[in-house]
Write an enzyme that holds these catalytic residues in place. Structure first.
Site, PDB file in Angstrom:
ATOM      1  N   GLU A 149       0.686  -1.148  -0.085  1.00 41.85           N
ATOM      2  CA  GLU A 149       0.018   0.228  -0.085  1.00 41.85           C
ATOM      3  C   GLU A 149       0.920   1.512  -0.003  1.00 41.85           C
ATOM      4  O   GLU A 149       0.669   2.279  -0.567  1.00 41.85           O
ATOM      5  CB  GLU A 149      -0.996   0.107   1.369  1.00 41.85           C
ATOM      6  CG  GLU A 149      -1.736   1.260   1.488  1.00 41.85           C
ATOM      7  CD  GLU A 149      -3.012   1.183   0.727  1.00 41.85           C
ATOM      8  OE1 GLU A 149      -3.347   0.178   0.428  1.00 41.85           O
ATOM      9  OE2 GLU A 149      -3.632   2.505   0.897  1.00 41.85           O
ATOM     10  N   ASP A 150       1.619   1.227   0.764  1.00 41.91           N
ATOM     11  CA  ASP A 150       2.618   2.787   1.016  1.00 41.91           C
ATOM     12  C   ASP A 150       4.034   2.563   0.483  1.00 41.91           C
ATOM     13  O   ASP A 150       4.690   3.754   0.552  1.00 41.91           O
ATOM     14  CB  ASP A 150       2.707   2.802   2.590  1.00 41.91           C
ATOM     15  CG  ASP A 150       1.330   2.962   3.212  1.00 41.91           C
ATOM     16  OD1 ASP A 150       0.210   3.564   2.526  1.00 41.91           O
ATOM     17  OD2 ASP A 150       1.189   2.586   4.334  1.00 41.91           O
TER      18      ASP A 150
END
Ligand code: MN
Length: 488
Positions: A75-76
């Site tokens: 996700e990051d």
């Protein structure tokens, strides 16, 4: 400074291969998040590191701990699925993807649909280890909530109390539930939190002193009876004190278990023997004797509870349980990773577990074989349900193959009776089409729109069919009256 040894120290029963895996995940995640910062100004990696520690404390296996370290890299940190697969294999990738998906779920505070949201949460995960990682992730986020923008804090804290903590509870993870609630409580209900602090100020010390005296007396008695027991005491979590206060007109004197003695022994027989000894020496309070060993709580909790007059004017709650019951109450599903095969089981074991989940069927619980249990953590409780969102984000739980007609009647009969059109995921669609899991559905209602007979063939829920039928019956009656010339 974080270091991998801290995680390894918290975990239990790791093989050399397990340790290597965790170390690899550690290095990979640290590198992936390099240069990123959290809102607190700390390096981002602190967050997955603390998440992994929370998971290790629960006694989960090496793969789940590794997934905790890696839970934000897709996700990051733009790590691809291919790279995850190559480095850590399908299983860990699957858990990380699941956690990433759950991150997109938002609680918007509509009380009525919270239960559906919890179900949806489980339905999306397919593997209970995803839930465990998500809960551990959320716990660390709650503990650093003071760095989050003020308007967001309350929503995140309420979500933890309404959605996450009840899930931990249903998975039997009592400690995690209490930790989540306590971390969220000051942000979700600041005034009430302050009030509880005020009420118990000074009380804890008095209770503890009282309990310590009682404890040495009890220890002496058990020694005399040659029973080996571990006696500790626990303080009730702040949030559960508040829940209890609400039930008892905010009267702190009515809460007997702010501190409680915990007596942990090896066998069930010893539990009952100790209860007998306690009652022969101290007078029990009426209505406070609970046998959760014979009749476990719905989440599987087992223990004997009693509250006695300690003699010096005080009152004390005593919880008596076996080591295994204690572990299960604290760690729930996670406890099963720490059990060795060949552990003796009482015949009651099978029946009492995870009633809630059992009711949802398809959960193949097999405590006698931890390895099988692991495989069975794959869930399909909700394979025949779909979860549909209103434009505001409420979740409606419907049977598979439901149509917008079912959805409309699930919201309100008045909306169902006046459907004129529907938007599915923002596009105008047929009102008799089949909905898919996760669709966002907006019903367009008009006063002069009405149900037709066709709707009956395209609705799956009883409530929709009932309303359509009753509209049609009323209507045909009216038509008959009209044709007889008496309708006007
Ligand atoms: Mn995270």
């Amino acid at each position: 400074m974080p270091n991998v040894q801290e995680i390894l120290n918290l975990a239990s029963d790791l093989s050399e291969r397990d340790k290597k895996l965790i170390a690899k995940a550690y290095d990979f995640a640290e590198k992936a998040h390099e240069g990123q910062k959290r809102m607190s100004g700390e390096p981002y990696f602190i967050h997955p590191f603390e998440t992994a520690k929370n998971i290790a404390r629960l006694g989960m296996d090496a793969k789940t701990i590794s997934a905790g370290l890696l839970h934000d890299v897709m996700e990051d940190a733009n790590v691809t699925k291919e790279s995850m697969d190559r480095n850590f294999g399908e299983e860990i990738t699957f858990i990380v993807e699941g956690v990433t998906k759950l991150g997109k779920l938002k609680y918007r505070g509509h009380e009525r649909h919270v239960e559906s949201l919890r179900k949806f949460f489980l339905a999306m995960t397919n593997d209970l280890r995803v839930v465990v990682v998500k809960l551990a992730d959320r716990l660390h986020n709650l503990r650093t909530l003071q760095y989050v923008r003020e308007d967001k804090r309350k929503r995140i804290a309420l979500e933890a109390i309404e959605v996450y903590a009840p899930l931990a509870d249903r998975l039997g993870m009592g400690r995690l539930k209490g930790d989540l609630e306590d971390a969220a409580f000051p942000f979700a209900y600041p005034k009430e939190y302050a009030e509880v602090q005020e009420l118990i100020k000074g009380k804890k010390e008095i209770y503890e002193k009282n309990l310590n005296e009682f404890r040495s007396a009890l220890e002496g008695e058990l020694k005399a009876n040659k029973i080996k027991a571990e006696i500790t005491y626990r303080l009730k979590h702040n949030y559960s004190i508040w829940r209890k206060l609400l039930k008892h007109d905010m009267d702190i004197e009515k809460i007997y278990d702010i501190v409680a003695l915990r007596v942990v022994v090896d066998t069930v027989e010893e539990c009952y023997r100790i209860l007998g000894i306690v009652h022969s020496l101290w007078r029990p309070l009426l209505g406070r004797i609970k046998d959760y060993i014979a009749v476990p709580k719905p989440n599987g909790y087992r223990s004997l509870h009693t509250t006695v007059f300690t003699g010096s004017g005080g009152i004390a709650e005593i919880q008596i349980k076996t080591k295994k019951m204690h572990q299960e109450a604290e760690y729930g599903i996670a406890a099963h990773f720490t059990y060795k095969e060949g552990d003796k089981k009482s015949p009651l074991d099978k029946k009492s577990k995870f009633k809630w989940i059992e009711e949802l069927k398809a959960f193949n619980y097999a405590p006698e074989e931890p390895k099988k249990f692991l495989e069975n953590l794959k869930t399909d409780f909700f394979s025949d349900r779909i979860f549909i969102f209103t434009p505001k984000g409420d979740v409606i739980d419907l049977p598979e193959n439901s149509s917008p007609v079912d959805f409309a009647y699930a919201i309100h009969s008045d909306i169902g009776d006046h459907i004129s059109g529907v938007k599915i995921n923002g596009k105008m669609s047929q009102i008799l089409s089949k909905l898919k899991n996760g669709d966002i559905v907006e019903i367009i209602a008009k006063k002069d729109a009405h149900p037709s007979g066709k709707w009956l063939d395209h609705s799956r829920t009883n409530i929709a069919r009932k309303h359509v039928r009753s509209y049609l019956e009323k209507n045909s009656l009216l038509a008959k009256l009209k044709s007889l010339g008496r309708g006007k």
